[in-house]
Write a protein that holds these residues in place. Structure first.
Motif, mmCIF file in Angstrom:
data_model
loop_
_atom_site.group_PDB
_atom_site.id
_atom_site.type_symbol
_atom_site.label_atom_id
_atom_site.label_comp_id
_atom_site.label_asym_id
_atom_site.label_seq_id
_atom_site.Cartn_x
_atom_site.Cartn_y
_atom_site.Cartn_z
ATOM 1 N N LYS A 1 -29.389 -13.285 11.143
ATOM 2 C CA LYS A 1 -29.177 -12.840 12.521
ATOM 3 C C LYS A 1 -30.538 -12.581 13.154
ATOM 4 C CE LYS A 1 -26.797 -11.219 16.071
ATOM 5 N NZ LYS A 1 -25.994 -12.111 16.900
ATOM 6 N N CYS B 1 -28.488 -9.789 27.370
ATOM 7 C CA CYS B 1 -29.185 -9.268 26.204
ATOM 8 C C CYS B 1 -28.210 -8.909 25.087
ATOM 9 C CB CYS B 1 -29.966 -8.034 26.610
ATOM 10 S SG CYS B 1 -28.884 -6.688 27.114
ATOM 11 N N ILE B 2 -28.788 -8.366 24.059
ATOM 12 C CA ILE B 2 -27.992 -7.972 22.904
ATOM 13 C C ILE B 2 -26.885 -6.978 23.289
ATOM 14 C CG2 ILE B 2 -29.556 -6.060 22.314
ATOM 15 C CD1 ILE B 2 -29.082 -6.767 19.341
ATOM 16 N N LEU B 3 -25.722 -7.168 22.693
ATOM 17 C CA LEU B 3 -24.625 -6.194 22.775
ATOM 18 C C LEU B 3 -24.221 -5.914 21.329
ATOM 19 C CD1 LEU B 3 -22.496 -7.743 25.690
ATOM 20 C CD2 LEU B 3 -23.896 -5.665 25.803
ATOM 21 N N PHE C 1 -18.956 -8.496 20.288
ATOM 22 C CA PHE C 1 -18.831 -9.960 20.268
ATOM 23 C C PHE C 1 -17.546 -10.363 19.541
ATOM 24 C CE2 PHE C 1 -23.753 -10.021 20.097
ATOM 25 C CZ PHE C 1 -23.850 -10.019 21.468
ATOM 26 N N GLU C 2 -17.325 -9.731 18.411
ATOM 27 C CA GLU C 2 -16.175 -10.124 17.587
ATOM 28 C C GLU C 2 -14.839 -9.766 18.248
ATOM 29 O OE1 GLU C 2 -17.305 -8.358 13.849
ATOM 30 O OE2 GLU C 2 -18.981 -9.773 13.681
ATOM 31 N N ALA D 1 -14.245 -12.066 21.291
ATOM 32 C CA ALA D 1 -13.841 -13.403 20.848
ATOM 33 C C ALA D 1 -12.376 -13.412 20.436
ATOM 34 C CB ALA D 1 -14.725 -13.857 19.685
ATOM 35 N N VAL E 1 -10.108 -13.508 23.404
ATOM 36 C CA VAL E 1 -10.082 -14.794 24.115
ATOM 37 C C VAL E 1 -9.052 -15.729 23.470
ATOM 38 C CG1 VAL E 1 -11.437 -16.886 24.613
ATOM 39 C CG2 VAL E 1 -12.407 -14.630 25.084
ATOM 40 N N VAL E 2 -8.779 -15.511 22.197
ATOM 41 C CA VAL E 2 -7.756 -16.320 21.526
ATOM 42 C C VAL E 2 -6.393 -15.633 21.593
ATOM 43 C CG1 VAL E 2 -7.039 -17.288 19.311
ATOM 44 C CG2 VAL E 2 -9.426 -17.431 20.007
ATOM 45 N N PRO F 1 -21.377 -8.286 29.463
ATOM 46 C CA PRO F 1 -21.930 -9.612 29.746
ATOM 47 C C PRO F 1 -22.212 -9.770 31.236
ATOM 48 C CG PRO F 1 -19.558 -9.748 29.527
ATOM 49 C CD PRO F 1 -19.919 -8.300 29.307
ATOM 50 N N PHE G 1 -12.907 -11.390 31.916
ATOM 51 C CA PHE G 1 -13.630 -11.339 30.643
ATOM 52 C C PHE G 1 -14.775 -10.323 30.698
ATOM 53 C CE2 PHE G 1 -17.215 -12.574 27.992
ATOM 54 C CZ PHE G 1 -16.618 -12.633 26.739
ATOM 55 N N THR H 1 -15.014 -7.020 28.300
ATOM 56 C CA THR H 1 -16.108 -6.891 27.340
ATOM 57 C C THR H 1 -16.974 -5.665 27.664
ATOM 58 O OG1 THR H 1 -15.995 -9.269 27.043
ATOM 59 C CG2 THR H 1 -17.958 -8.193 26.210
#
Lengths: 351, 351
Positions: free
Chosen positions: A2, A11-13, A18-19, A22, A25-26, A196, A238, A242
């Motif tokens: 990583k 920038c970084i979150l 992130f997980e 994601a 979104v599915v 984001p 989104f 997030t």
């Protein structure tokens, strides 16, 4: 491996954000529907928006009488909206110019009224925060940028004023405790400490609105969005979701007070190295150093190739200075782990 | 069981797009960085933006001399931007009023000049498309909404005019072949056939810009965004990326011509059932029926409870009519599979 992501924004979150984003979104909340295919009028999304707003209020201790909005268009659209909503017809506003973003903000305000620049550090390339601010008594509002990402400067104290204080906090909101009651308007693009790119947080004191005497286009009017709970039109689903996840993470971690301590620790580690390592110079005036964006240059430019190679080898990403300044900039936002700062310091020592 | 999602927007997108977007939120192109943590100035993101723009140009056959932009704020902000950019000082514009969205668009235009309503179907609850359009020769531009999601009406032919034709295509862009050269301005919120909520596509003919005689605020000026390749400020990274994925899917499927045939087939199946099943009535005039949003009512309101129960049992989601109209609305956008329409028809037959 990583990478260590020092990007200035987006920038970084947190990795867990992130997980979780994601996964949604599915399949959102095991509904067998994606977060991005459901109606924004559905119970599922309304509950997301409400939780995001509630978390902002809780984490920043937002007092009664303020509206919390999730809008679009970034801080750049807020430069215009702030003046549309707060500048009276034939009015005047006071702007503190700490470079780049302030300059862009006051450019838009000039379209709607007179702008008095009540403080600027332009004379020395914006490497400090102007301290002696005299605000004209007939200013409709005062505008400032709390942290400048490009130059690495940050207000440690906020100007005292009787007029509504409007503050662009894009790059340091949720990084330190603030007293919201001292502000008339706070706005922040999400893409540093909140989420984001794609949504903008606005916190506005209701009683300062509706007094400009001008007709404000619907989408530029804070009252439009406040009266519709940020659902006047389709929100950026989104980005709001997030952001909500990131605020949940911050709350779990102990809130703004807790992250402030960690941010101070990370910044101290890095500034300490800059001050003690003769191969580097800090860019910003010491007392105005940003806890979010640490800017520095090489004492000897001929070290550049080697330093860049060492940084790359160590997986350091996004440490180049802004194209308008040069040098280096390490952005160490809330989600940046101490280990990444340690990795950078190790490379600096290696040089 | 995957649900049949008939939502009007945000709405169904291809399943593979959900999966690919989710993957990128965790790890973009095996970079070990998330799509939403990288700089929008990085090579990775610039290549995403360029591909999205190139796909729009290819799929819609955009001629030379047009700029393709990805902005924020939805069609609602375009209502304002269209008039800011095209309405001359002391100017006049012609608006065709097909309900809701047209009405909101012309409200914003009225802030900047005179609005002539050159056609309206308000007299009959907007259930048809006005045909006899007379455009004043001194209009600076003509504005229309190609498809009305609420009433389920759609222009089959576009008005012929010498003035720039500005069209809100939010709900039917990429669903049928159009001749872009006939338009001065096309705009569309992404959240129907293009991607998730949070970005807005703008296609504008360069030569009609810069002629309004007014000073346009930076963020509202199409020329600002065109001159910076949609990167004047941080773009809504996730929404642009996911739109790009959806456009890739459309290209793979054969493009707009291929999807148009599928859309016609899906719509015919559903309208055929409405026309032949005595328990249902179509809402929109037959010749103006939308291929995207199929609106209908029950002949006998007492069937409602049973129909709703059957629909729920079959996994049909989002078929309630807009709150301002009532009845039912099945939105059958590009990504809606034929099987979902068949599932709805089966339920209608069951009633």
């Amino acid at each position: 491996m990583k990478k260590h992501n020092f990007s200035a924004g987006p920038c970084i979150l947190p990795q867990e954000v992130f997980e979780q984003a994601a996964e949604a979104v599915v399949n959102l909340n095991n509904s067998n529907l994606s977060l991005i295919e459901i109606s924004h009028r559905s119970a599922d999304f309304i509950s997301i928006m409400n939780e995001a707003i509630a978390l902002v209020k809780e984490l920043l201790n937002v007092p009664e009488g303020y509206s919390v909005l999730f809008l679009q268009g970034g801080a750049s659209l807020q430069f215009l909206m702030a003046s549309y909503n707060l500048m009276k017809v034939d009015g005047k506003a006071a702007y503190i110019d700490t470079g780049a973003w302030s300059t862009k903000a006051l450019k838009e305000a000039k379209l709607l009224g007179e702008v008095a620049i009540v403080g600027t550090s332009k004379d020395s390339g914006y490497n400090y925060i102007p301290k002696e601010i005299k605000i004209p008594s007939d200013a409709n509002y005062v505008h400032m940028t709390s942290n400048n990402t490009i130059f690495g400067t940050q207000f440690k104290e906020f100007p005292k004023t009787d007029q509504p204080l409007a503050c662009d906090m894009s790059s340091d909101i949720f990084s330190r405790q603030i007293d919201v009651s001292k502000f008339g308007l706070i706005y922040a693009g999400a893409q540093k400490n909140m989420g984001p790119a794609g949504t903008t947080l606005v916190i506005v004191k209701d009683e300062i609105l509706g007094k400009s005497g001008r007709t404000i286009p619907s989408m530029l009017d804070y009252q439009t969005h406040a009266s519709k709970d940020s659902m006047f039109n389709t929100p950026p689903v989104f980005a709001v979701y997030t952001s909500m996840l990131t605020l949940r993470w911050l709350k779990k971690l102990g809130g703004v007070g807790a992250i402030e301590k960690l941010n101070e620790e990370k910044a101290a580690l890095l500034y300490n190295e800059i001050d003690n390592n003769p191969k580097f110079n800090g860019f910003a005036a010491e007392e105005d150093r940003s806890l979010m964006n640490v800017t520095f240059t090489l004492a000897d430019e001929s070290d550049k190739e080697r330093f860049d190679a060492l940084a790359k080898e160590a997986g350091l990403n996004g440490i180049n200075g802004h194209r308008s300044v040069g040098g280096y900039r390490a952005s160490i936002y809330n989600a940046m782990p101490l280990e990444s700062v340690q990795a950078l310091v190790a490379v600096m020592k290696q040089l």
